[in-house]
Design an enzyme around this catalytic site. Structure first.
Site, PDB file in Angstrom:
ATOM      1  N   ASP A   1      -6.792  -2.778  14.765  1.00 12.05           N
ATOM      2  CA  ASP A   1      -8.196  -3.082  14.455  1.00 12.05           C
ATOM      3  C   ASP A   1      -8.335  -4.332  13.581  1.00 12.05           C
ATOM      4  O   ASP A   1      -9.410  -4.623  13.067  1.00 12.05           O
ATOM      5  CB  ASP A   1      -8.875  -1.879  13.785  1.00 12.05           C
TER       6      ASP A   1
ATOM      7  N   HIS B   1      -6.738  -4.978  10.706  1.00 15.10           N
ATOM      8  CA  HIS B   1      -6.580  -4.823   9.256  1.00 15.10           C
ATOM      9  C   HIS B   1      -5.275  -5.432   8.751  1.00 15.10           C
ATOM     10  O   HIS B   1      -4.303  -5.548   9.504  1.00 15.10           O
ATOM     11  CB  HIS B   1      -6.710  -3.350   8.826  1.00 15.10           C
TER      12      HIS B   1
ATOM     13  N   ASP C   1       0.818  -1.216   0.000  1.00 15.07           N
ATOM     14  CA  ASP C   1       0.000   0.000   0.000  1.00 15.07           C
ATOM     15  C   ASP C   1       0.851   1.265   0.000  1.00 15.07           C
ATOM     16  O   ASP C   1       2.075   1.210   0.173  1.00 15.07           O
ATOM     17  CB  ASP C   1      -0.960   0.001   1.201  1.00 15.07           C
TER      18      ASP C   1
ATOM     19  N   GLU D   1      -9.449  -1.825   5.919  1.00 12.89           N
ATOM     20  CA  GLU D   1     -10.078  -1.466   7.185  1.00 12.89           C
ATOM     21  C   GLU D   1     -11.302  -2.347   7.457  1.00 12.89           C
ATOM     22  O   GLU D   1     -11.822  -2.980   6.533  1.00 12.89           O
ATOM     23  CB  GLU D   1     -10.494   0.006   7.139  1.00 12.89           C
TER      24      GLU D   1
HETATM   25  P1  PGA Z   1       2.634  -1.331  12.702  1.00 11.71           P
HETATM   26  O1  PGA Z   1       1.422  -1.285  11.656  1.00 11.71           O
HETATM   27  O2  PGA Z   1       3.563  -2.385  12.203  1.00 11.71           O
HETATM   28  O3  PGA Z   1       3.259   0.044  12.622  1.00 11.71           O
HETATM   29  O4  PGA Z   1       2.067  -1.650  14.020  1.00 11.71           O
HETATM   30  C1  PGA Z   1       0.843  -2.486  11.258  1.00 11.71           C
HETATM   31  C2  PGA Z   1      -0.322  -2.235  10.321  1.00 11.71           C
HETATM   32  O5  PGA Z   1      -1.042  -1.228  10.496  1.00 11.71           O
HETATM   33  O6  PGA Z   1      -0.527  -3.055   9.420  1.00 11.71           O
END
Ligand code: PGA
Length: 262
Positions: free
Chosen positions: A136, A138, A67, A143
């Site tokens: 959350d 994702h 992404d 999302e």
């Molecule tokens: P993070 O993000 O590795 O910074 O915790 C993970 C994500 O949002 O996929």
């Protein structure tokens, strides 16, 4: 699903890097799906070390990132292209023209998303996809509520994600509200997937993803539908799992037969 639990973040980063190394050894022109965020930094550090010590080469490897923030160009310090260059690509022997990150400045984003999906297809599909997980649940920027068959597209970021990611920006108002992201359906087409998670704030999402129902509200739960997934978890991220003893038992069994059991 394989669930590997270790005490520390360093240990899971090393284990995940060893898996990536073994897949590159098997297929030197591996198509590798990559993720950003804090989680894969330990894994990338380890891959850089292995590359510097001539234990693996990325010369023939092709990469696709999950992404990119929509509206940020690749030279913006918070863009995921910039992140990948500074945290991995600049330090290994990969040919930069073989590294793909969605273009956050594409005006016709629909056209770009079709192009990105086509590029993945043309490369023969993703052999191994690296994932983190949001608090959350994702994966990539899918999302809660994202279709489990979604493809690469423009997504609106959830308030929780904006909050979580604001730590990388001067203030919350600077966090982009949109991103281009591979879909859950795109991710599920990878031939193999690894997900790395550490820390207490991932414990709920991990428990839901591995032991909860398959639901678009936790997009990582869709991984239950995939045949070759390995989770690398530190003890904190694994702390809400109920079947830890079984996962440990399977790992012991793997050692006995010298093969991975999915
Ligand atoms: P993070 O993000 O590795 O910074 O915790 C993970 C994500 O949002 O996929």
């Amino acid at each position: 699903m394989r669930v590997i639990i270790r005490k520390t973040y360093e240990e899971i980063s090393k284990e995940a890097a060893n898996l990536v190394k073994s897949r590159i050894e098997k297929k030197p022109d591996l198509v590798l799906g990559l993720a950003t965020g804090s989680t894969p930094l330990g894994l990338y550090k380890e891959l850089i070390r292995m590359n510097k010590e001539n234990l693996i080469s990325f010369k023939r490897v092709k990469t696709f990132n999950l992404d990119e923030y929509y509206g940020l160009s690749g030279d913006h310090p918070q863009s995921y292209r910039y992140f990948m260059n500074t945290n991995l690509f600049d330090h290994i022997d990969i040919d930069k023209s073989n590294t793909m990150v969605p273009d956050g400045t594409a005006e016709d984003w629909e056209e770009f998303c079709r192009y990105y999906e086509n590029q993945i297809k043309k490369a023969g599909g993703i052999d191994l996809q690296v994932l983190g997980i949001g608090s959350d649940g994702h994966i990539a920027f899918n999302e809660p509520g994202s279709s489990l068959s979604s493809r690469t597209r423009l997504v609106a970021l959830d308030a929780q994600t904006i909050e979580d990611n604001s730590r990388f920006f001067q203030d919350k108002s600077q966090v982009p509200r949109f991103a281009l992201s591979m879909g859950v359906g795109t991710i599920l087409e990878a031939k193999e997937i690894i997900l790395v998670a550490n820390g207490k704030n991932k414990a709920y999402a991990i428990a839901q993803a591995i032991e909860g129902p398959v639901t678009s509200l936790i997009s990582a739960s869709a991984l239950q539908m995939h045949q070759r997934v390995t989770f690398f978890l530190d003890e904190q991220a694994a702390s809400e799992l109920k079947r830890v003893n079984y996962y440990k038992f399977v790992e012991e069994a793997e050692k006995k037969i010298g093969k991975e059991i999915f």
